[in-house]
Each structure stands twice: as C-alpha cells, then as structure tokens.
Design an enzyme around this catalytic site. Structure first.
Site, short mmCIF file in Angstrom:
data_model
loop_
_atom_site.label_atom_id
_atom_site.label_comp_id
_atom_site.label_asym_id
_atom_site.label_seq_id
_atom_site.Cartn_x
_atom_site.Cartn_y
_atom_site.Cartn_z
N ASP A 29 48.52 66.29 56.23
CA ASP A 29 48.21 64.92 56.63
C ASP A 29 49.19 63.91 56.04
O ASP A 29 49.81 64.15 55.01
CB ASP A 29 46.81 64.53 56.13
CG ASP A 29 45.70 65.20 56.94
OD1 ASP A 29 46.02 66.09 57.74
OD2 ASP A 29 44.53 64.82 56.75
N ASP A 30 49.25 62.77 56.70
CA ASP A 30 49.86 61.52 56.18
C ASP A 30 51.37 61.43 56.32
O ASP A 30 51.97 60.47 55.85
CB ASP A 30 49.48 61.25 54.71
CG ASP A 30 47.98 61.09 54.53
OD1 ASP A 30 47.26 61.04 55.54
OD2 ASP A 30 47.53 61.02 53.37
N HIS B 81 46.70 60.75 63.47
CA HIS B 81 45.98 60.41 62.22
C HIS B 81 45.90 58.88 62.10
O HIS B 81 45.94 58.34 60.99
CB HIS B 81 46.74 61.03 61.05
CG HIS B 81 45.97 61.12 59.76
ND1 HIS B 81 44.65 61.50 59.68
CD2 HIS B 81 46.35 60.89 58.47
CE1 HIS B 81 44.26 61.49 58.42
NE2 HIS B 81 45.27 61.12 57.66
N HIS C 136 46.42 54.21 59.19
CA HIS C 136 45.70 54.97 58.17
C HIS C 136 44.62 54.13 57.49
O HIS C 136 44.21 54.39 56.36
CB HIS C 136 46.67 55.53 57.11
CG HIS C 136 46.12 56.73 56.39
ND1 HIS C 136 45.69 56.68 55.09
CD2 HIS C 136 45.91 58.00 56.78
CE1 HIS C 136 45.25 57.87 54.71
NE2 HIS C 136 45.37 58.69 55.74
N HIS D 66 48.51 67.90 52.17
CA HIS D 66 49.18 66.62 52.47
C HIS D 66 50.69 66.75 52.23
O HIS D 66 51.11 67.28 51.20
CB HIS D 66 48.62 65.50 51.57
CG HIS D 66 47.19 65.19 51.82
ND1 HIS D 66 46.18 65.97 51.31
CD2 HIS D 66 46.60 64.22 52.54
CE1 HIS D 66 45.00 65.47 51.71
NE2 HIS D 66 45.24 64.41 52.46
ZN LIG Z 1 45.25 60.77 55.60
#
Ligand SMILES: [Zn+2]
Length: 247
Positions: A55-56, A106, A110, A202
């Site tokens: 993620d991210d 995503h 955020h 992540h």
């Molecule tokens: Zn995230």
C-alpha cells in the site's frame, strides 16, 4: 385459557426481542459483504498461493526494490496506489504493471473515509483510476480503503463503480508501517500463513527499509513452504476454481 393466551403473547414478545427478523438481524459486517462478493478478506482455495499486497506507493526509493525482489523470486503482488503519487511517478507505475504485478486503487489523497462523503469518495476513485489509466493504458479493478476503514456507504460506492473492496487476512497484517523490527515483520507474515491469505505490507510510507529487509526473508521462506505469491485476480480465480470443482 386466558392465562395461556397471555403466556403465548409474552413468549412472542420475547422471541421478537431476542430473535428479530432477518432484515433487522443482518449485520453489515465482514461476512455480510463477503457473502455478497462486494469485499474479500481472504480467499478459500486448495492451492498454496497467497497475495502479497503493498500500500501507499508508488515510492521512488522503495517500490523499485520491492519490484526487484519479486522478480528475482518469480513472485507477483498487488500494489494499492495513491492517485496523487501515481501522477508524480508514472514510470514506476508502468514498470510495476509491466513486470506482471497488479495495480489497485487506494484513493487519490489517502484521506480517512470517515472524513469523506460518498460523492467525494467516488471522485477520488475516478481521479486515481484516470491517473493509472494515463500511466499504463490499463484500468485497475480493486479498491483498498486507507487504513482498512469500511462501512456500508463506502463499500456500496466502490461496488457502484465496479470495485470489489480488498481487505487482508485478519492474521496477516505485517504491521510493517510501525517499523517493529525486521524479525517481527517476518514473523507476523509467516507465523500463520495459509492458502488464500491476503497479506498487508507497505512500500510507500516514507520509510520502508524494514519492509525490504523482511521481504528478502519472506519470499524465499514462502517458497520453502511451497507457497507462491500471486496477484489478487489470480487469487480470486483460484477460489472460483474451487466453486466450479464442488458443483
Ligand atoms: Zn494506505
């Protein structure tokens, strides 16, 4: 007779209180959305496959390192991208997809979904989809909410826009974003691993050094145990196969 009627009436009230009708009893929780196929936490499969998810990102420092480790180990993963960063690093996004990995949505900013209404969420999903489409020429299929926060309006908004929500297995949160030490990240992932798990990691939190070091151990160890990491689409296909076999 009178007393019997009264007793029956009392019993009916008790039943209605403790055993409400289906509608009222329907809790809109994980299992409700899983039954509808609107969200997935893990996938029932006989195959020794898991889905690593990151993620991210994209992140110019860490995403290329994750990509290299995946390629060296012949594994694939799914990257849930922040739309704003996609616009900043379209080349990394293209490379991620080119290597056979899957891309997911995503949100653009955020922001926590509790602070967004459904039309803002829909706007962020579209904005991110456009950024991914511009970078790769492909549309992404899945949505993961920031921090894994979900409620009925957000799941339905994602569903309306064609996205199943992808969460992660309850015992497969690497907690790598807390930088708990490489050993702990490795342990969090490998200790309870079983077929069909979706594993949360992540690559874009700003400091994913420990994630990279952990991945160096996790990938070969998964293989030693007979597992392979595949994309979310592949994982869901292996579940469809189970359903087909059982018919
Ligand atoms: Zn995230």
């Amino acid at each position: 007779m009178h007393r019997t009627l009264r007793a029956l009436l009392a019993a009916a009230i008790v039943m209605a209180t403790f055993f409400p009708t289906d509608d009222a009893a329907q809790k809109k929780d994980r299992f409700y959305f899983e039954r509808l196929g609107y969200a997935h936490w893990q996938v029932p499969t006989h195959r020794k496959v898991v889905a690593l998810t990151f993620d991210d990102g994209p992140d110019p420092t860490y995403t290329p390192q994750v990509l290299q480790l995946l390629a060296e180990n012949h594994d694939q993963a799914t990257f849930f991208l922040i739309g704003r960063k996609v616009s900043e690093h379209p080349d990394i996004v293209r490379q991620t997809e080119f290597l056979g990995n899957e891309l997911g949505n995503h949100t653009f900013s955020h922001r926590h979904l509790a602070h967004m209404n459904t039309s803002e969420l829909a706007g962020e999903l579209d904005q991110t989809q456009n950024a991914i489409l511009q970078a790769t020429g492909q549309k992404c299929k899945y949505f993961r909410p920031p921090r894994g926060y979900y409620d009925e309006p957000s799941v339905l908004t994602a569903h309306d826009r064609g996205y199943p929500v992808i969460m992660w297995s309850w015992d497969e949160d690497s907690r790598d974003w807390q930088a708990p030490g490489v050993h702990n990240i490795v342990n969090n992932v490998l200790k309870h691993v079983h077929p069909g798990d979706i594993i949360l990691m992540h690559d874009g939190t700003g400091n994913s050094k420990q994630t990279i070091a952990a991945l160096r151990k996790i990938l070969p160890d998964l293989h030693k145990r007979g597992y392979q990491s595949v994309t979310i689409s592949d994982l869901l296909r292996s579940a469809e196969r189970i359903e087909a076999e059982s018919k």
